[in-house]
Every structure is written in structure tokens, then in C-alpha cells.
Design a protein around this motif. Structure first.
Motif, mmCIF file in Angstrom:
data_model
loop_
_atom_site.group_PDB
_atom_site.id
_atom_site.type_symbol
_atom_site.label_atom_id
_atom_site.label_comp_id
_atom_site.label_asym_id
_atom_site.label_seq_id
_atom_site.Cartn_x
_atom_site.Cartn_y
_atom_site.Cartn_z
ATOM 1 N N THR A 157 -7.749 0.935 6.113
ATOM 2 C CA THR A 157 -7.101 1.277 7.380
ATOM 3 C C THR A 157 -7.668 2.556 8.007
ATOM 4 N N LYS A 158 -7.334 2.735 9.267
ATOM 5 C CA LYS A 158 -7.618 3.966 10.031
ATOM 6 C C LYS A 158 -9.109 4.275 10.122
ATOM 7 N N VAL A 159 -9.921 3.273 10.267
ATOM 8 C CA VAL A 159 -11.370 3.544 10.295
ATOM 9 C C VAL A 159 -11.764 4.371 11.525
ATOM 10 N N ASP A 160 -10.892 4.400 12.541
ATOM 11 C CA ASP A 160 -11.187 5.257 13.704
ATOM 12 C C ASP A 160 -11.255 6.727 13.318
ATOM 13 N N GLN A 161 -10.677 7.067 12.175
ATOM 14 C CA GLN A 161 -10.672 8.451 11.709
ATOM 15 C C GLN A 161 -11.974 8.851 11.022
ATOM 16 N N ARG B 165 9.042 -0.815 11.778
ATOM 17 C CA ARG B 165 9.244 0.603 12.059
ATOM 18 C C ARG B 165 8.088 1.450 11.522
ATOM 19 N N VAL B 166 7.502 2.216 12.413
ATOM 20 C CA VAL B 166 6.448 3.149 12.025
ATOM 21 C C VAL B 166 7.097 4.505 11.809
ATOM 22 N N SER B 167 6.830 5.101 10.661
ATOM 23 C CA SER B 167 7.536 6.316 10.321
ATOM 24 C C SER B 167 6.590 7.487 10.126
ATOM 25 N N ALA B 168 7.012 8.633 10.632
ATOM 26 C CA ALA B 168 6.239 9.848 10.408
ATOM 27 C C ALA B 168 6.625 10.466 9.074
ATOM 28 N N GLY C 65 0.837 -1.197 0.000
ATOM 29 C CA GLY C 65 0.000 0.000 0.000
ATOM 30 C C GLY C 65 0.862 1.232 0.000
ATOM 31 N N ARG C 66 0.198 2.351 -0.184
ATOM 32 C CA ARG C 66 0.914 3.622 -0.230
ATOM 33 C C ARG C 66 1.692 3.879 1.056
ATOM 34 N N SER C 67 2.699 4.722 0.960
ATOM 35 C CA SER C 67 3.408 5.173 2.143
ATOM 36 C C SER C 67 2.401 5.828 3.085
ATOM 37 N N ASN C 68 2.537 5.519 4.356
ATOM 38 C CA ASN C 68 1.716 6.168 5.362
ATOM 39 C C ASN C 68 0.304 5.579 5.502
ATOM 40 N N VAL C 69 0.007 4.553 4.739
ATOM 41 C CA VAL C 69 -1.353 3.987 4.816
ATOM 42 C C VAL C 69 -1.549 3.206 6.121
ATOM 43 N N GLY C 70 -0.421 2.789 6.713
ATOM 44 C CA GLY C 70 -0.512 2.084 8.000
ATOM 45 C C GLY C 70 -0.033 0.634 7.974
ATOM 46 N N LYS C 71 0.817 0.285 7.027
ATOM 47 C CA LYS C 71 1.301 -1.100 6.910
ATOM 48 C C LYS C 71 2.073 -1.542 8.167
ATOM 49 N N SER C 72 3.088 -0.755 8.516
ATOM 50 C CA SER C 72 3.940 -1.158 9.647
ATOM 51 C C SER C 72 3.152 -1.143 10.954
ATOM 52 N N SER C 73 2.283 -0.148 11.099
ATOM 53 C CA SER C 73 1.455 -0.077 12.313
ATOM 54 C C SER C 73 0.558 -1.302 12.430
ATOM 55 N N LEU C 74 -0.013 -1.711 11.314
ATOM 56 C CA LEU C 74 -0.917 -2.859 11.343
ATOM 57 C C LEU C 74 -0.151 -4.141 11.677
ATOM 58 N N VAL D 146 -10.302 -1.856 9.278
ATOM 59 C CA VAL D 146 -9.485 -2.059 10.473
ATOM 60 C C VAL D 146 -8.963 -0.742 11.040
ATOM 61 N N SER D 147 -8.701 -0.787 12.336
ATOM 62 C CA SER D 147 -8.012 0.314 13.002
ATOM 63 C C SER D 147 -7.090 -0.301 14.039
ATOM 64 N N VAL D 148 -5.880 0.228 14.116
ATOM 65 C CA VAL D 148 -4.967 -0.293 15.140
ATOM 66 C C VAL D 148 -5.464 0.094 16.540
ATOM 67 N N LYS D 149 -6.428 1.000 16.582
ATOM 68 C CA LYS D 149 -6.976 1.427 17.872
ATOM 69 C C LYS D 149 -8.213 0.621 18.262
ATOM 70 N N ASP D 150 -8.625 -0.288 17.418
ATOM 71 C CA ASP D 150 -9.825 -1.078 17.684
ATOM 72 C C ASP D 150 -9.444 -2.562 17.791
HETATM 73 N N1 LIG Z 1 -5.625 7.026 13.644
HETATM 74 C C1 LIG Z 1 -4.891 6.014 13.142
HETATM 75 N N2 LIG Z 1 -3.615 6.232 12.756
HETATM 76 C C2 LIG Z 1 -2.909 5.203 12.245
HETATM 77 C C3 LIG Z 1 -3.479 3.894 12.101
HETATM 78 N N3 LIG Z 1 -2.541 3.093 11.541
HETATM 79 C C4 LIG Z 1 -1.441 3.855 11.344
HETATM 80 N N4 LIG Z 1 -1.647 5.125 11.753
HETATM 81 C C5 LIG Z 1 -0.672 6.248 11.691
HETATM 82 O O1 LIG Z 1 -0.357 6.507 10.318
HETATM 83 C C6 LIG Z 1 1.021 6.875 10.182
HETATM 84 C C7 LIG Z 1 1.733 5.966 9.197
HETATM 85 O O2 LIG Z 1 1.767 4.655 9.705
HETATM 86 P P1 LIG Z 1 2.818 3.580 9.206
HETATM 87 O O3 LIG Z 1 2.465 2.292 9.876
HETATM 88 O O4 LIG Z 1 4.208 4.056 9.351
HETATM 89 O O5 LIG Z 1 2.463 3.496 7.641
HETATM 90 P P2 LIG Z 1 3.271 2.759 6.468
HETATM 91 O O6 LIG Z 1 4.101 3.805 5.798
HETATM 92 O O7 LIG Z 1 2.210 2.240 5.542
HETATM 93 O O8 LIG Z 1 4.058 1.654 7.101
HETATM 94 C C8 LIG Z 1 1.615 6.806 11.580
HETATM 95 O O9 LIG Z 1 1.632 8.103 12.121
HETATM 96 C C9 LIG Z 1 0.648 5.910 12.350
HETATM 97 O O10 LIG Z 1 0.622 6.165 13.729
HETATM 98 C C10 LIG Z 1 -4.853 3.697 12.554
HETATM 99 O O11 LIG Z 1 -5.447 2.609 12.471
HETATM 100 N N5 LIG Z 1 -5.487 4.796 13.055
#
Ligand SMILES: Nc1nc2c(ncn2[C@@H]2O[C@H](COP(=O)(O)OP(=O)(O)O)[C@@H](O)[C@H]2O)c(=O)[nH]1
Ligand SMILES: [Mg+2]
Length: 199
Positions: free
Chosen positions: A148-152, A56-59, A36-45, A183-187
């Protein structure tokens, strides 16, 4: 079995040594790839599913330029965290190098069980998301769409609106509501369900 980091694939020259007879670095566990795209939430998931701060989760979007493999202990699977595609700040030739790496990986991995394609539930699929979908569909690789990020999403009506848009974009690919996983990493509940699905 504990979860652990296995190896990073950063150069296609590593591939012949890494993949032999379906094994990855000598390991037989089947693979699950997260794309998926950068920042979509792969590493977080990945971290949320494995309950381990392992990927590694990256800003800073676009930082992951390699494929990282992790052992998912409880599931006896190997999880692949792939570089995010579609990041404009990266030069075109660098994008090509990534695309080649990913292409070579998918070609080499004969024990790839499923590709999890992550879309941001707030935006729906971009052209590049759809390209990725087509790429795997044309290869016949089993895929799972994950929003991803359905909590948003603020409320039910926003969620319904997004769902409608996403389904419209995916209709040409014969993807319906039952194929989407939200999905949401917060749920914890959504994570629990996804873990169950990937057993
Ligand atoms: N609100 C919310 N933020 C998330 C979720 N998953 C990831 N993030 C945020 O999205 C940003 C990018 O996440 P990251 O896992 O690094 O994305 P990647 O580039 O696809 O690996 C980070 O600031 C995470 O904290 C989620 O389910 N909910
Ligand atoms: Mg990442």
C-alpha cells in the motif's frame, strides 16, 4: 447492485448465526478479506475500490476491533474489513480476543475467495506481517500480497530498493515479484487494475 454495509462481527458468539451453509447473513456472494497492520490502509483501499465511503478510515490506529462486512455491488462480492493486528498500545489479552475472533471467522467462512494481505510499501513486512502470511499459507487459503501507499515512495530508486527488501523477506515463502501488487488510493490506475484482478 449498490454497495452497502452488511454487518459487523464483534463477538465469536455471533458466528453460528451468521454463517450457515456457506452463506453470510443469508448472502451467497463470495468473500474477500483485507488484513494487515493497523494503519496500513485496509479501510481506505476498500473505500477506493468500492468508490464509496463505506469503511471507516481512522487516524487512530487500532480502533477497529471488529470485522465489518460490505457488499461490493459491481463485483457481487462481500468485502471483509478486519481488525489490524500488531498494535503495541493494546493490552495482550485484548490482542488475544482479536486473534480468536479472526481465527474463528476464517475457520467459519467457507466461501472465502482470497485474503488480501496488506503491507506498507514504505516499511516492508514486519514479523507480524510474516506471521499472518504463515497463518494463511498453512491453511491453504489463497492470498494476494498488496503493497500500500506506493505514492509515498519518492522515486524509482526508492521503489526498487523497497522491492528488493520485500522480495528478500518473502523469498522463504516462495513469493516472487509477480505475486506482489502495488497500490495507492491516489492512483486510479492501480485501483482499476486491482478491481480487474478481483472480478
Ligand atoms: N498517502 C497515502 N495514504 C494512505 C493510503 N491509504 C491509506 N492512507 C492513509 O493511511 C491512514 C490509515 O488508513 P486506514 O485505511 O484507516 O488504515 P487501516 O487501519 O488499515 O484501515 C489514513 O490516514 C489514510 O488516509 C495511500 O494509498 N496513500
Ligand atoms: Mg480500518
Amino acid at each position: 447492485m449498490a454497495s452497502e454495509y452488511i454487518i459487523t462481527l464483534a463477538d465469536i458468539a455471533q458466528i453460528p448465526g451468521l454463517f450457515k451453509n456457506g452463506f453470510l447473513q443469508g448472502r451467497a456472494e463470495p468473500r474477500i478479506a483485507f488484513v494487515g497492520r493497523s494503519n496500513v490502509g485496509k479501510s481506505s483501499l476498500i473505500n477506493a475500490l468500492l468508490e464509496e465511503r463505506i469503511a471507516r478510515v481512522s487516524a487512530t490506529p487500532g480502533k477497529t476491533k471488529a470485522i465489518h462486512f460490505f457488499l461490493w455491488g459491481t463485483h457481487k462480492k462481500i468485502v471483509a474489513d478486519l481488525p489490524g493486528y500488531g498494535f503495541a498500545r493494546v493490552a495482550k489479552d485484548e490482542q488475544k480476543t482479536w486473534a480468536r475472533l479472526m481465527d474463528s471467522y476464517f475457520h467459519a467462512d467457507s466461501r472465502l475467495e482470497v485474503v488480501m494481505i496488506l503491507f506498507d510499501s514504505r516499511h516492508g513486512p514486519t514479523d507480524q506481517d510474516l506471521e499472518a502470511l504463515e497463518f494463511f499459507a498453512s491453511k491453504g487459503t489463497p492470498i494476494q500480497i498488496v503493497l500500500t501507499k506506493v505514492d509515498q515512495l519518492k522515486n524509482q530508486s526508492e521503489r526498487a530498493k523497497r522491492k528488493k527488501e520485500i522480495l528478500q523477506a518473502l523469498a522463504p515463502y516462495e513469493i516472487g515479484e509477480e505475486d506482489l501488487f502495488w497500490v495507492s488510493v491516489k492512483d486510479r490506475n492501480t485501483l482499476h487494475q486491482l478491481r480487474g484482478m478481483l472480478k
